[in-house]
Design a protein around this motif. Structure first.
Motif, PDB file in Angstrom:
ATOM      1  N   PRO A  36       0.696  -1.234  -0.066  1.00  0.00           N
ATOM      2  CA  PRO A  36       0.317  -0.085   0.365  1.00  0.00           C
ATOM      3  C   PRO A  36       1.082   1.240  -0.256  1.00  0.00           C
ATOM      4  O   PRO A  36       2.382   1.269   0.359  1.00  0.00           O
ATOM      5  N   VAL A  37       0.069   2.388  -0.380  1.00  0.00           N
ATOM      6  CA  VAL A  37       0.901   3.677   0.411  1.00  0.00           C
ATOM      7  C   VAL A  37       0.049   3.996   0.656  1.00  0.00           C
ATOM      8  O   VAL A  37      -0.954   3.918   1.555  1.00  0.00           O
ATOM      9  N   GLY A  38       0.741   5.574   1.292  1.00  0.00           N
ATOM     10  CA  GLY A  38       0.216   5.764   2.900  1.00  0.00           C
ATOM     11  C   GLY A  38      -0.471   6.806   2.333  1.00  0.00           C
ATOM     12  O   GLY A  38      -0.407   7.567   1.837  1.00  0.00           O
ATOM     13  N   MET A  39      -1.657   7.772   2.880  1.00  0.00           N
ATOM     14  CA  MET A  39      -2.016   8.859   2.475  1.00  0.00           C
ATOM     15  C   MET A  39      -3.064   9.767   4.024  1.00  0.00           C
ATOM     16  O   MET A  39      -3.446   8.763   5.075  1.00  0.00           O
ATOM     17  N   ILE A  40      -2.218  10.924   4.205  1.00  0.00           N
ATOM     18  CA  ILE A  40      -3.232  11.515   5.913  1.00  0.00           C
ATOM     19  C   ILE A  40      -3.289  12.954   4.851  1.00  0.00           C
ATOM     20  O   ILE A  40      -3.364  13.391   3.781  1.00  0.00           O
ATOM     21  N   LEU A  41      -4.755  12.578   6.319  1.00  0.00           N
ATOM     22  CA  LEU A  41      -4.889  14.563   5.807  1.00  0.00           C
ATOM     23  C   LEU A  41      -5.067  14.847   6.296  1.00  0.00           C
ATOM     24  O   LEU A  41      -5.153  15.097   7.162  1.00  0.00           O
ATOM     25  N   CYS A  42      -5.031  15.746   5.839  1.00  0.00           N
ATOM     26  CA  CYS A  42      -3.562  17.144   5.955  1.00  0.00           C
ATOM     27  C   CYS A  42      -4.777  18.458   5.677  1.00  0.00           C
ATOM     28  O   CYS A  42      -4.041  19.863   5.936  1.00  0.00           O
ATOM     29  N   GLY A  43      -6.448  18.142   5.465  1.00  0.00           N
ATOM     30  CA  GLY A  43      -7.153  20.061   4.925  1.00  0.00           C
ATOM     31  C   GLY A  43      -7.597  20.446   5.550  1.00  0.00           C
ATOM     32  O   GLY A  43      -7.982  21.183   5.089  1.00  0.00           O
ATOM     33  N   GLY A  44      -7.367  20.182   6.599  1.00  0.00           N
ATOM     34  CA  GLY A  44      -8.732  20.757   7.291  1.00  0.00           C
ATOM     35  C   GLY A  44      -8.357  22.715   8.176  1.00  0.00           C
ATOM     36  O   GLY A  44      -7.448  22.637   8.115  1.00  0.00           O
ATOM     37  N   TYR A  45      -9.436  23.469   8.323  1.00  0.00           N
ATOM     38  CA  TYR A  45      -9.075  24.092   8.813  1.00  0.00           C
ATOM     39  C   TYR A  45      -8.405  24.742  10.256  1.00  0.00           C
ATOM     40  O   TYR A  45      -7.848  24.995  10.481  1.00  0.00           O
ATOM     41  N   GLY A  46      -8.634  23.824  11.202  1.00  0.00           N
ATOM     42  CA  GLY A  46      -8.366  23.511  12.811  1.00  0.00           C
ATOM     43  C   GLY A  46      -8.796  25.029  13.132  1.00  0.00           C
ATOM     44  O   GLY A  46      -8.836  25.302  13.955  1.00  0.00           O
ATOM     45  N   LYS A  47     -10.026  25.149  12.848  1.00  0.00           N
ATOM     46  CA  LYS A  47     -10.817  26.772  13.603  1.00  0.00           C
ATOM     47  C   LYS A  47     -11.230  26.803  14.789  1.00  0.00           C
ATOM     48  O   LYS A  47     -11.063  27.851  15.333  1.00  0.00           O
ATOM     49  N   ARG A  48     -11.139  25.534  15.523  1.00  0.00           N
ATOM     50  CA  ARG A  48     -12.132  25.647  17.140  1.00  0.00           C
ATOM     51  C   ARG A  48      -9.723  25.340  17.959  1.00  0.00           C
ATOM     52  O   ARG A  48      -9.814  25.762  19.069  1.00  0.00           O
ATOM     53  N   LEU A  49      -9.042  25.769  16.900  1.00  0.00           N
ATOM     54  CA  LEU A  49      -7.623  25.735  17.262  1.00  0.00           C
ATOM     55  C   LEU A  49      -6.667  27.412  16.764  1.00  0.00           C
ATOM     56  O   LEU A  49      -5.962  27.731  17.308  1.00  0.00           O
ATOM     57  N   PHE A  50      -7.599  27.466  16.302  1.00  0.00           N
ATOM     58  CA  PHE A  50      -6.829  29.183  16.468  1.00  0.00           C
ATOM     59  C   PHE A  50      -7.286  29.973  17.480  1.00  0.00           C
ATOM     60  O   PHE A  50      -7.855  29.999  18.778  1.00  0.00           O
ATOM     61  N   PRO A  51      -6.199  31.273  17.928  1.00  0.00           N
ATOM     62  CA  PRO A  51      -5.144  32.049  16.427  1.00  0.00           C
ATOM     63  C   PRO A  51      -4.399  30.730  16.333  1.00  0.00           C
ATOM     64  O   PRO A  51      -3.812  31.138  15.681  1.00  0.00           O
ATOM     65  N   LEU A  52      -4.374  29.633  16.989  1.00  0.00           N
ATOM     66  CA  LEU A  52      -2.602  28.646  16.929  1.00  0.00           C
ATOM     67  C   LEU A  52      -3.068  27.876  15.018  1.00  0.00           C
ATOM     68  O   LEU A  52      -1.976  28.098  14.206  1.00  0.00           O
TER      69      LEU A  52
END
Length: 231
Positions: A3-19
Motif C-alpha cells: 500500500p501507499v499511505g495517505m494523510i488527511l491534512c486539509g482541515g482549517y482547525g478553526k477550534r484551534l485559532f489563533p494557533l
C-alpha cells in the motif's frame, strides 16, 4: 500489493485559532520541533510504507515548504484540494493519483497504532475498506451505584463502545464508488454504503496513545501523553 499511505491534512482547525490562523493543524507542535505530521509520518515509516500522499488544502504551501518531497526516508507527494469538499473527496483525489491500495489516516489524531498489522488484517479479507475501531473513553469519572448508594468512583474508564479511530485501509476497487459519490465525509457517504453491503471491516485496537486533536485542551493532552510514553 504494497500500500501507499495517505494523510488527511486539509482541515482549517478553526477550534484551534489563533494557533491555526497561519498554520495548518498538522504543523502544530507536540514538542519543540516535532509536529502532528511528524508523528503521523513516523507511523507510516515504522509500517514500512515508503510513499505517502499528503491530502492537503488549507495552507498547503506551508506543509510543502517544511517537508518538501522526502522526509525521514518517506517519499512525499501532494494532492491539494482547491475547494474543501469533505474527506471523501480528498481521499478520492488521492486514490485517483495512487491507483493502488492505501492506508489512510486523519492527520489530527495522535496515536500509536501498528498500521502494518492493520493492513495485513485487511489484505486477507474480502472487504473493500477497513477502519480502526477504538474503545471510547468517558470524558468524566463515573459512579458505581448499588440502589441509591454510591459504592465507588471510577475515573474516566474505557466504555464498551467503539468509535472510528481515524485510520483506514482502502482497496483500489473503491475508486468507481468514490467517483460516483464525489464529495462529503466518508462517515456519512462511503462507509455507510459499504456497511450496508457487508464490505466494511474493522480493526480493533487499544492503543497506548490515541488523542484526536480538535481543541487546545486536546493538544495539551496529546503533548502530555506523548511525554509520558517517552516518544
Amino acid at each position: 500489493m504494497e500500500p501507499v499511505g495517505m494523510i488527511l491534512c486539509g482541515g482549517y482547525g478553526k477550534r484551534l485559532f489563533p494557533l491555526t490562523r497561519e498554520l495548518p493543524k498538522v504543523l502544530l507542535e507536540l514538542r519543540k520541533g516535532y509536529t502532528l505530521l511528524d508523528h503521523q509520518l513516523s507511523l507510516y515509516r515504522r509500517a514500512g510504507i515508503r510513499r505517502v500522499y499528503l491530502l492537503a488544502g488549507y495552507r498547503a504551501e506551508e506543509i510543502r515548504k517544511r517537508y518538501g518531497e522526502e522526509h525521514g526516508g518517506v517519499e512525499l507527494r501532494y494532492v491539494v484540494e482547491e475547494e474543501p469538499l469533505g474527506t471523501l473527496n480528498a481521499l478520492r483525489l488521492g486514490m485517483r493519483e495512487a491507483r493502488t491500495g492505501a492506508v489512510a489516516s486523519n492527520g489530527d489524531v495522535v496515536m500509536e497504532v501498528d498500521l502494518r498489522r492493520m493492513w495485513e488484517d485487511f489484505r486477507g479479507s474480502r472487504a473493500l475498506a477497513s477502519l480502526l475501531a477504538v474503545r471510547m473513553r468517558s470524558p468524566y469519572g463515573i459512579l458505581r451505584l448499588r440502589g441509591r448508594k454510591v459504592v465507588s468512583f471510577v475515573e474516566k474508564p474505557l466504555l464498551p463502545h467503539y468509535v472510528n479511530g481515524g485510520a483506514y485501509c482502502l482497496s483500489p476497487l473503491l475508486l468507481p464508488m468514490m467517483e460516483k459519490l464525489g464529495k462529503g465525509n466518508v462517515e456519512q457517504t462511503l462507509f455507510p454504503e459499504l456497511a450496508r453491503t457487508g464490505k466494511l471491516r474493522c480493526y480493533r485496537a487499544e492503543p497506548s496513545l490515541w488523542v484526536p486533536v480538535d481543541t487546545l485542551k486536546d493538544l495539551e493532552e496529546a503533548r502530555r501523553k506523548l511525554g509520558e510514553l517517552g516518544s
